[in-house]
Design an enzyme around this catalytic site. Structure first.
Site, PDB file in Angstrom:
ATOM      1  N   LYS A   1      21.571 -88.338  93.753  1.00  0.00           N
ATOM      2  CA  LYS A   1      22.100 -87.249  94.775  1.00  0.00           C
ATOM      3  C   LYS A   1      21.708 -87.914  96.431  1.00  0.00           C
ATOM      4  CE  LYS A   1      20.005 -83.173  96.735  1.00  0.00           C
ATOM      5  NZ  LYS A   1      19.089 -83.554  97.604  1.00  0.00           N
ATOM      6  N   ASN A   2      20.632 -88.319  96.384  1.00  0.00           N
ATOM      7  CA  ASN A   2      20.140 -88.703  97.801  1.00  0.00           C
ATOM      8  C   ASN A   2      20.806 -89.891  98.333  1.00  0.00           C
ATOM      9  OD1 ASN A   2      18.590 -86.384  97.811  1.00  0.00           O
ATOM     10  ND2 ASN A   2      16.728 -87.355  97.656  1.00  0.00           N
TER      11      ASN A   2
ATOM     12  N   ARG B   1      21.548 -79.234 103.526  1.00  0.00           N
ATOM     13  CA  ARG B   1      20.925 -79.703 104.488  1.00  0.00           C
ATOM     14  C   ARG B   1      21.501 -81.329 105.007  1.00  0.00           C
ATOM     15  NH1 ARG B   1      16.599 -80.218 108.139  1.00  0.00           N
ATOM     16  NH2 ARG B   1      16.008 -82.167 108.339  1.00  0.00           N
TER      17      ARG B   1
ATOM     18  N   CYS C   1      17.423 -76.532 101.031  1.00  0.00           N
ATOM     19  CA  CYS C   1      16.268 -75.706 100.354  1.00  0.00           C
ATOM     20  C   CYS C   1      15.366 -75.065 100.976  1.00  0.00           C
ATOM     21  CB  CYS C   1      15.540 -76.881  99.156  1.00  0.00           C
ATOM     22  SG  CYS C   1      16.320 -77.028  97.949  1.00  0.00           S
TER      23      CYS C   1
ATOM     24  N   ARG D   1      12.154 -77.270 108.819  1.00  0.00           N
ATOM     25  CA  ARG D   1      12.881 -78.564 108.557  1.00  0.00           C
ATOM     26  C   ARG D   1      13.470 -78.762 110.023  1.00  0.00           C
ATOM     27  NH1 ARG D   1      15.407 -79.357 102.656  1.00  0.00           N
ATOM     28  NH2 ARG D   1      15.045 -81.377 103.093  1.00  0.00           N
ATOM     29  N   PRO D   2      12.717 -79.291 110.852  1.00  0.00           N
ATOM     30  CA  PRO D   2      13.218 -79.511 112.079  1.00  0.00           C
ATOM     31  C   PRO D   2      14.189 -80.848 112.296  1.00  0.00           C
ATOM     32  CG  PRO D   2      11.037 -80.337 112.206  1.00  0.00           C
ATOM     33  CD  PRO D   2      11.035 -79.764 110.704  1.00  0.00           C
ATOM     34  N   ILE D   3      15.134 -80.852 113.273  1.00  0.00           N
ATOM     35  CA  ILE D   3      15.956 -82.219 113.218  1.00  0.00           C
ATOM     36  C   ILE D   3      15.478 -82.865 114.915  1.00  0.00           C
ATOM     37  CG2 ILE D   3      17.739 -81.276 111.799  1.00  0.00           C
ATOM     38  CD1 ILE D   3      19.191 -80.473 114.047  1.00  0.00           C
ATOM     39  N   ASP D   4      14.270 -82.645 115.356  1.00  0.00           N
ATOM     40  CA  ASP D   4      14.149 -83.375 116.576  1.00  0.00           C
ATOM     41  C   ASP D   4      13.954 -84.906 116.758  1.00  0.00           C
ATOM     42  OD1 ASP D   4      11.800 -82.770 114.838  1.00  0.00           O
ATOM     43  OD2 ASP D   4      10.348 -83.472 116.490  1.00  0.00           O
TER      44      ASP D   4
ATOM     45  N   ASP E   1       9.635 -84.621  96.012  1.00  0.00           N
ATOM     46  CA  ASP E   1      10.805 -84.193  95.290  1.00  0.00           C
ATOM     47  C   ASP E   1      10.253 -84.192  93.770  1.00  0.00           C
ATOM     48  OD1 ASP E   1      12.572 -83.625  97.193  1.00  0.00           O
ATOM     49  OD2 ASP E   1      13.921 -85.282  96.796  1.00  0.00           O
TER      50      ASP E   1
ATOM     51  N   ILE F   1       4.380 -83.639 102.764  1.00  0.00           N
ATOM     52  CA  ILE F   1       5.918 -83.654 103.655  1.00  0.00           C
ATOM     53  C   ILE F   1       6.365 -82.525 103.735  1.00  0.00           C
ATOM     54  CG2 ILE F   1       7.982 -84.537 103.233  1.00  0.00           C
ATOM     55  CD1 ILE F   1       6.013 -86.911 102.684  1.00  0.00           C
TER      56      ILE F   1
ATOM     57  N   ARG G   1      22.558 -77.715  92.217  1.00  0.00           N
ATOM     58  CA  ARG G   1      22.869 -78.312  93.389  1.00  0.00           C
ATOM     59  C   ARG G   1      22.441 -79.746  93.343  1.00  0.00           C
ATOM     60  NH1 ARG G   1      18.899 -76.683  97.868  1.00  0.00           N
ATOM     61  NH2 ARG G   1      19.716 -78.651  98.470  1.00  0.00           N
TER      62      ARG G   1
HETATM   63  C1  UD1 Z   1      14.990 -86.466 102.306  1.00  0.00           C
HETATM   64  C2  UD1 Z   1      15.856 -86.314 100.938  1.00  0.00           C
HETATM   65  C3  UD1 Z   1      14.715 -85.116 100.270  1.00  0.00           C
HETATM   66  C4  UD1 Z   1      13.511 -85.248 100.397  1.00  0.00           C
HETATM   67  C5  UD1 Z   1      12.756 -85.791 101.513  1.00  0.00           C
HETATM   68  C6  UD1 Z   1      11.635 -86.483 101.724  1.00  0.00           C
HETATM   69  C7  UD1 Z   1      17.992 -86.446 101.353  1.00  0.00           C
HETATM   70  C8  UD1 Z   1      19.383 -86.110 101.236  1.00  0.00           C
HETATM   71  N1  UD1 Z   1      16.917 -85.691 100.925  1.00  0.00           N
HETATM   72  O1  UD1 Z   1      15.164 -85.189 103.240  1.00  0.00           O
HETATM   73  O2  UD1 Z   1      15.302 -84.847  98.942  1.00  0.00           O
HETATM   74  O3  UD1 Z   1      12.627 -84.396  99.884  1.00  0.00           O
HETATM   75  O4  UD1 Z   1      13.619 -87.043 102.395  1.00  0.00           O
HETATM   76  O5  UD1 Z   1      11.527 -87.488 100.848  1.00  0.00           O
HETATM   77  O6  UD1 Z   1      17.645 -87.807 100.991  1.00  0.00           O
HETATM   78  N2  UD1 Z   1      10.983 -84.031 110.225  1.00  0.00           N
HETATM   79  C9  UD1 Z   1      10.635 -83.682 111.292  1.00  0.00           C
HETATM   80  N3  UD1 Z   1      11.592 -83.714 112.427  1.00  0.00           N
HETATM   81  C10 UD1 Z   1      12.974 -84.500 112.032  1.00  0.00           C
HETATM   82  C11 UD1 Z   1      12.927 -84.789 110.567  1.00  0.00           C
HETATM   83  C12 UD1 Z   1      11.922 -84.724 109.733  1.00  0.00           C
HETATM   84  O7  UD1 Z   1       9.867 -83.170 111.828  1.00  0.00           O
HETATM   85  O8  UD1 Z   1      13.951 -84.547 112.747  1.00  0.00           O
HETATM   86  C13 UD1 Z   1       9.865 -83.826 109.113  1.00  0.00           C
HETATM   87  C14 UD1 Z   1      10.180 -82.832 108.065  1.00  0.00           C
HETATM   88  O9  UD1 Z   1       9.917 -81.562 108.680  1.00  0.00           O
HETATM   89  C15 UD1 Z   1       9.230 -83.376 106.938  1.00  0.00           C
HETATM   90  C16 UD1 Z   1       9.411 -84.862 106.826  1.00  0.00           C
HETATM   91  O10 UD1 Z   1       9.671 -85.235 108.511  1.00  0.00           O
HETATM   92  O11 UD1 Z   1       8.032 -82.663 106.962  1.00  0.00           O
HETATM   93  C17 UD1 Z   1      10.210 -85.520 106.100  1.00  0.00           C
HETATM   94  O12 UD1 Z   1      11.496 -85.151 106.343  1.00  0.00           O
HETATM   95  P1  UD1 Z   1      12.785 -86.038 105.847  1.00  0.00           P
HETATM   96  O13 UD1 Z   1      12.251 -87.552 105.510  1.00  0.00           O
HETATM   97  O14 UD1 Z   1      13.763 -86.166 107.157  1.00  0.00           O
HETATM   98  O15 UD1 Z   1      13.387 -85.648 104.821  1.00  0.00           O
HETATM   99  P2  UD1 Z   1      15.002 -85.198 104.788  1.00  0.00           P
HETATM  100  O16 UD1 Z   1      15.819 -86.366 105.275  1.00  0.00           O
HETATM  101  O17 UD1 Z   1      15.344 -83.901 105.432  1.00  0.00           O
END
Ligand code: UD1
Length: 429
Positions: A22-23, A92, A116, A121-124, A310, A332, A402
């Protein structure tokens, strides 16, 4: 709404071929937009999140069609750069469209992504990275507009975010200059995205290490000249870990094919600590538990190659019936213990305090009616049902669908007693 009906107590035995990840599939599907082309993608799992991603690609002008196990994506006529809000909120991974649309045409409009409910889940990191690459980013009422020409440069991420690493890799493709990304996540799925991008003509190096180099291809018409390519998605280590938990939780024995043991090391180490015997060869893992499960000790979720977040809910289920005390520390995501209350309903003894969950193993889990709250938490409840005495009903199966293709089929193949049924109106009230 559908539910899983499970009769517990049957050891899972047999052989299972692990499906595509999936990922990996989700960012690769987004990446089909980076360059106009017709792409045959093999081993793409038929799961809810993939279907949602295909709807997004179609809304942008792509054509998608399944031919048996091959997914064909034709991105030649993609002519829109705005992802509809309703589709964005489905998954997401819609965030990846930002990178791929910028690579294709230098402009993207998206909304805050769904996915989920496992905490903030910020995108900063995504946004800051895009700005450093030279894009202008405007955010208004959840609408994110991103535009400009990427000049490239050196970007050091404050945290190795999987999604941000993948998004920035794609956004940097159309750069006037080259890009060096530092402190990158090193997940195997990022290596797979690099493999796809190279296959379609881009130059990206270093994925799998913490530094990735992206050659800017501005002006060399890569995005205009259409190509045809085929690609095989790598195997889903999280799906494999889930089935393995079901096998050892039920005291069974199974052989898993299409899975490289080296990408599962942290999970296999914990399963071995709990008493599993693990035999591996190149692309195969066999495992079983000769005696009762032992506690897991202390397990901390971490970015790859650490224990994956996961796989945390599935591990919690195993710990619920293992001898002694296990501690899981979730590093995480902030609220990823939602499945705990459902497991407690089934007889588990679990206490949580902040990031920590302390699980005292009990001898028996009882079949109950429980509710999936998210994807991996739902899978953990299915495993609990297989390990429990009596019948378990897991409501809201859509969460599980999903991310797992035909989970019930796979479990049945291994001898488990499970059915997925649509809830009747009477049951729903
Ligand atoms: C990906 C995986 C998800 C897995 C996660 C962690 C996919 C499609 N999804 O999610 O299944 O659970 O990796 O291994 O590959 N964070 C920030 N700011 C940001 C982005 C992330 O603070 O802009 C924080 C998140 O809140 C979290 C941590 O970083 O605490 C890890 O997030 P991230 O590695 O980005 O996970 P995803 O890419 O969303």
């Amino acid at each position: 709404m559908e539910s899983y009906y499970i009769e517990g107590g049957v050891p899972l035995r047999g052989e299972y071929r692990v499906k595509g990840a999936k990922n990996s599939a989700l960012p690769i599907l987004a990446a089909t937009i980076c360059r106009a082309g017709v792409y045959e993608i093999y081993d793409c799992p038929k799961i809810g999140d993939v279907f949602a991603m295909l709807e997004i690609l179609k809304s942008l002008g792509a054509k998608t069609i399944w031919e048996d196990d091959c997914l064909i994506v034709d991105s030649r006529n993609v002519d829109d750069y705005a992802v509809p809000e309703s589709l964005m909120s489905e998954i997401r991974s819609s965030i990846f469209l930002m990178g791929s649309l910028l690579a294709r045409g230098g402009e993207a409009v998206i909304y805050r992504p769904g996915g989920c409910d496992i905490g903030r889940r910020p995108i900063d990191i995504h946004i800051a990275g895009l700005e450093q690459l030279g894009f202008e980013v405007d955010i208004l009422d959840g609408k994110i507009r991103c535009k400009g020409i990427c000049h490239g440069g050196k970007i050091t991420m404050p945290y190795p975010s999987v999604g941000a690493t993948e998004n920035l890799m794609m956004a940097a493709l159309a750069g006037k200059g080259d890009t060096i990304l530092e402190n990158c996540a090193i997940e195997p799925e990022i290596v797979d995205l690099q493999g796809f991008l190279r296959n379609i003509g881009f130059q990206v190096f270093g994925a799998g290490t913490d530094t990735i180099f992206v050659k800017g291809s501005y002006g060399n018409s890569l995005s205009k000249n259409s190509i045809e390519r085929m690609y095989f998605v790598i195997e889903d280590r999280i799906e494999a870990a889930t089935y393995m938990a079901a096998v050892i939780g039920t005291g069974g024995r199974a052989v898993f094919r299409n899975i490289r043991p080296n990408i599962m090391k942290s999970v296999l180490d914990v399963y071995e600590r709990m008493g599993a015997i693990v035999r591996t060869s190149d692309n195969m893992i066999e495992l079983w538990v000769p005696k009762d499960l032992k506690n897991a000790g202390i397990v901390v979720t971490q970015p790859y190659p650490g224990f994956p977040t996961d796989c945390q809910p599935q591990l919690m289920t195993l710990c619920a019936k293992a001898k002694g005390l296990s501690t899981i520390r979730e590093e995480i995501f902030e609220s990823r213990f939602e499945h705990k209350n459902q497991l407690i309903k089934m007889g588990a003894d679990i206490e949580t305090c902040g990031k920590n969950a302390i699980i005292r193993g009990t001898e028996i889990l009882h079949g109950r009616e429980v509710k999936a709250m998210d994807l991996r938490g739902g899978a953990a409840l299915v495993i609990a049902g297989l390990m429990a005495e009596g019948t378990t009903i897991v409501r809201d199966a859509f969460h599980v669908q999903r991310g797992y293709e035909d989970l019930e089929k796979g479990i049945k193949l291994l001898g488990g007693l499970i059915e997925r049924k649509r809830e009747s109106k009477k049951e729903k009230t």
